[in-house]
Motif scaffolding. Structure first.
Motif, short mmCIF file in Angstrom:
data_model
loop_
_atom_site.label_atom_id
_atom_site.label_comp_id
_atom_site.label_asym_id
_atom_site.label_seq_id
_atom_site.Cartn_x
_atom_site.Cartn_y
_atom_site.Cartn_z
N ALA A 149 0.84 -1.21 0.00
CA ALA A 149 0.00 0.00 0.00
C ALA A 149 0.87 1.26 0.00
O ALA A 149 0.53 2.26 -0.66
CB ALA A 149 -0.92 -0.01 1.22
N ILE A 150 2.00 1.22 0.73
CA ILE A 150 2.93 2.36 0.72
C ILE A 150 3.46 2.58 -0.70
O ILE A 150 3.51 3.70 -1.21
CB ILE A 150 4.08 2.12 1.71
N TYR A 151 3.85 1.47 -1.34
CA TYR A 151 4.41 1.58 -2.69
C TYR A 151 3.38 2.13 -3.68
O TYR A 151 3.68 3.01 -4.49
CB TYR A 151 4.90 0.20 -3.14
N LYS A 152 2.14 1.62 -3.60
CA LYS A 152 1.10 2.07 -4.54
C LYS A 152 0.73 3.53 -4.29
O LYS A 152 0.49 4.29 -5.24
CB LYS A 152 -0.12 1.17 -4.41
N ALA A 153 0.68 3.93 -3.01
CA ALA A 153 0.35 5.33 -2.73
C ALA A 153 1.43 6.27 -3.27
O ALA A 153 1.12 7.36 -3.75
CB ALA A 153 0.21 5.51 -1.22
N GLN A 170 1.37 8.43 5.76
CA GLN A 170 0.33 8.08 6.73
C GLN A 170 0.23 6.57 6.90
O GLN A 170 0.09 6.06 8.02
CB GLN A 170 -1.01 8.64 6.27
N ILE A 171 0.29 5.83 5.81
CA ILE A 171 0.24 4.36 5.91
C ILE A 171 1.47 3.85 6.64
O ILE A 171 1.40 2.94 7.47
CB ILE A 171 0.13 3.74 4.50
N ALA A 172 2.62 4.47 6.34
CA ALA A 172 3.85 4.06 7.03
C ALA A 172 3.75 4.32 8.53
O ALA A 172 4.29 3.55 9.34
CB ALA A 172 5.05 4.82 6.44
N ALA A 173 3.04 5.38 8.91
CA ALA A 173 2.88 5.66 10.34
C ALA A 173 2.07 4.57 11.03
O ALA A 173 2.39 4.14 12.15
CB ALA A 173 2.20 7.03 10.51
N VAL A 174 1.01 4.11 10.36
CA VAL A 174 0.23 3.00 10.93
C VAL A 174 1.09 1.74 11.02
O VAL A 174 1.05 1.00 12.02
CB VAL A 174 -1.03 2.74 10.07
#
Length: 550
Positions: free
Chosen positions: A243-247, A259-263
């Motif tokens: 998800a980090i890569y796609k974002a 934000q995804i990395a923070a989660v």
């Protein structure tokens, strides 16, 4: 590979205490301490960036994540963690108990051979298994045609869990084997004296005593699962890392990726906390010094031999054979682009190994010769990066550096492209693998005794000559081990290289990602085989060295 590096491990506390006992063994200027502190600062950048993103959520981004991204990736990641954790715990514990507590044909060989699957990156194993068991693969087609047997779909959650379990079970096997082998015989003998059979005594006495080690190994497996990017990408299975890569590269939104990395960081910190707590509980299991007597299995021992051989064949022999067979069918891919990827992988890995080992030496030397809160804290911070997923490190390092570069251009008129170059990529490698290099280097430094240095000084050997004649022969083995470990880990590393490499700097790992992303699994076998063979070298060397030392 923290478990493999254990024979060379010297904890920061041990290094610090060693430094207290051998104060001023090496003439270390005070400036080296500040250099060691400076080397830890890059590790704080991704942590600070992701925690800052967590502290300042943007309402629109957060709403988008909660609505479209997090429910799916959180569910997928949870199932993957549970499946791979449970599978690795069961398989690793069963094999460790057989090897440590039972006597059966081939036990001494299997004791170290069962570690070798650790050399296979998850994405390489995924390429091999998809190439072997996919619906259109020759083997499954032959089964359908001649045996009317349809195998379950390998491109499923269960298939991914099976592949990652085979890649990661050695983490549990290593620590559980050590726990079973080091148990005193008192509890087992007491259970047998109470009338329990050998297996009931195992489940009632030996297994509960080894539980903290098994839990620690399982949590390590779950951390590796959480950090995985290549295997889940090959299976097209969405998790936090994909998800980090796609974002970042599909939506072009670094804020969303952050934000995804923070989660993801919150999940990593929870697992790190649980793993630390499990290590604290490991002290209660020692009840005696005598090793547990191994069960004489007789003819039933061949069942144990068959099980160990089957695991080894499925986790190592079959994938290597499949990759070799597919690689032979695509030798035409040995073109200039392949050799350029190989050259880039080797040169990047060599630079990362040299720089990371040098940084580890500075930090370890400062902690040994000038122990204190400053150097101890610096050591702990600098070795945190190994527990962070590569995708998190990439976005957490890239975004603040890119914004700082933009700020310099807008406010000072300095056009300094700090992001997107080799320097930032090597910094990311250093953060990720400093712990890998630090363990053997710190362990080597503990072997440099002050009396040896005093004797050399009395003979007039000082300064650079002392460093060359006295220190280097004692430390070169540790440097070689550290450099080799970092070199191979860098060659296997995928998400950092994929997200941060300069334009045109393809490596073997990024080549595997591109080919699997295009559905060219057979063509991905050639670079995958090169990565797997490179990974086997240090694992074989270190496991045999540990066996000889034992």
């Amino acid at each position: 590979m923290p478990a493999i590096a254990e024979p060379f491990t010297a904890s920061p506390a041990a290094a610090a205490s060693g430094g207290a006992r051998h104060a001023r063994a090496l003439p270390v200027p005070r400036g080296w301490t500040w250099l060691a502190v400076a080397l830890t600062l890059p590790s704080l950048i991704p942590l600070g960036a992701t925690l800052a993103a967590l502290a300042r959520p943007e309402s629109e981004t957060l709403q988008h994540l909660w609505q479209y991204v997090l429910p799916q990736v959180a569910g997928n990641t949870a199932w993957l963690l549970l499946g791979v954790g449970a599978g690795s715990a069961i398989l690793g514990t069963a094999l460790a108990a057989l090897v440590a507590l039972c006597e059966f044909p081939g036990r001494r060989w299997f004791a170290w051979l069962l570690v070798l699957p650790l050399a296979m990156p998850g994405y390489v194993l995924a390429v091999a298994f998809i190439g072997l068991f996919d619906y259109g693969a020759p083997f499954t087609a032959w089964l359908r045609e001649h045996a009317a047997w349809q195998l379950p779909d390998i491109r499923s959650r269960a298939g991914l869990i099976a592949v990652m379990t085979l890649a990661l079970y050695p983490y549990v096997y290593l620590v559980a084997r050590e726990a079973f082998a080091s148990q005193g015989a008192r509890a087992l003998e007491a259970a047998r004296a109470l009338g329990m059979g050998p297996w009931r005594a195992f489940f009632r006495a030996s297994l509960p005593m080894a539980r903290p080690w098994i839990a620690g190994g399982t949590l390590l497996v779950m951390m590796e699962t959480l950090a995985d990017f290549g295997a889940v990408s090959a299976f097209n299975y969405d998790t936090f890392t994909t998800a980090i890569y796609k974002a970042w590269f599909a939506l072009f939104s670094t804020d969303t990726a952050l934000q995804i990395a923070a989660v993801l960081l919150v999940a990593v910190l929870v697992l790190v906390g649980l793993e630390t707590a499990s290590r604290r509980r490991q002290s209660f299991v020692s009840v005696g010094h005598a090793k547990a007597p191994r069960l004489q299995t007789g003819r039933r021992g061949w069942w144990a031999t068959t099980l160990c051989a089957l695991v080894l064949v499925v986790a190592l022999g079959l994938p290597l054979s499949q990759l070799g067979w597919q690689a032979l069918a695509h030798l035409d891919d040995l073109d200039p682009r392949y050799f350029a990827s190989l050259r880039n992988a080797l040169s990047l890995s060599a630079m990362a190994a040299a720089l990371t080992t040098a940084a580890a030496f500075v930090i370890a030397l400062a902690a040994r010769e000038q122990p204190g809160m400053l150097t101890t804290t610096a050591t702990r911070i600098s070795t945190l990066g190994y527990g962070l997923p590569g995708a998190l490190l990439a976005i957490g390092l890239y975004v603040p550096v890119a914004r700082f570069s933009t700020w310099l251009a807008e406010t000072r008129g300095w056009d300094v492209p700090l992001e997107g170059g080799l320097v930032l990529l090597l910094v990311a490698y250093g953060i990720r693998f400093l712990a890998v290099a630090h363990a053997p280097v710190a362990g080597g430094l503990l072997r440099v005794r002050p009396r040896l240095l005093e004797a050399s000084r009395s003979m007039g050997v000082t300064g650079a000559r002392q460093l060359r004649v006295v220190h280097w022969p004692l430390l070169r083995g540790s440097f070689a081990t550290a450099g080799l470990l970092v070199l191979v880990d860098t060659m296997k590393e995928m998400p950092i290289t994929l997200m941060m490499r300069p334009f045109g700097w393809d490596t073997l790992a990024t080549r595997v990602f591109e080919l699997t992303n295009e559905g060219e699994y057979a063509r991905a076998a050639l670079p995958s085989l090169a990565i797997a063979l490179a990974g086997l070298i240090p694992v074989i060397a270190l496991t045999r060295r540990g066996r000889d030392a034992a």
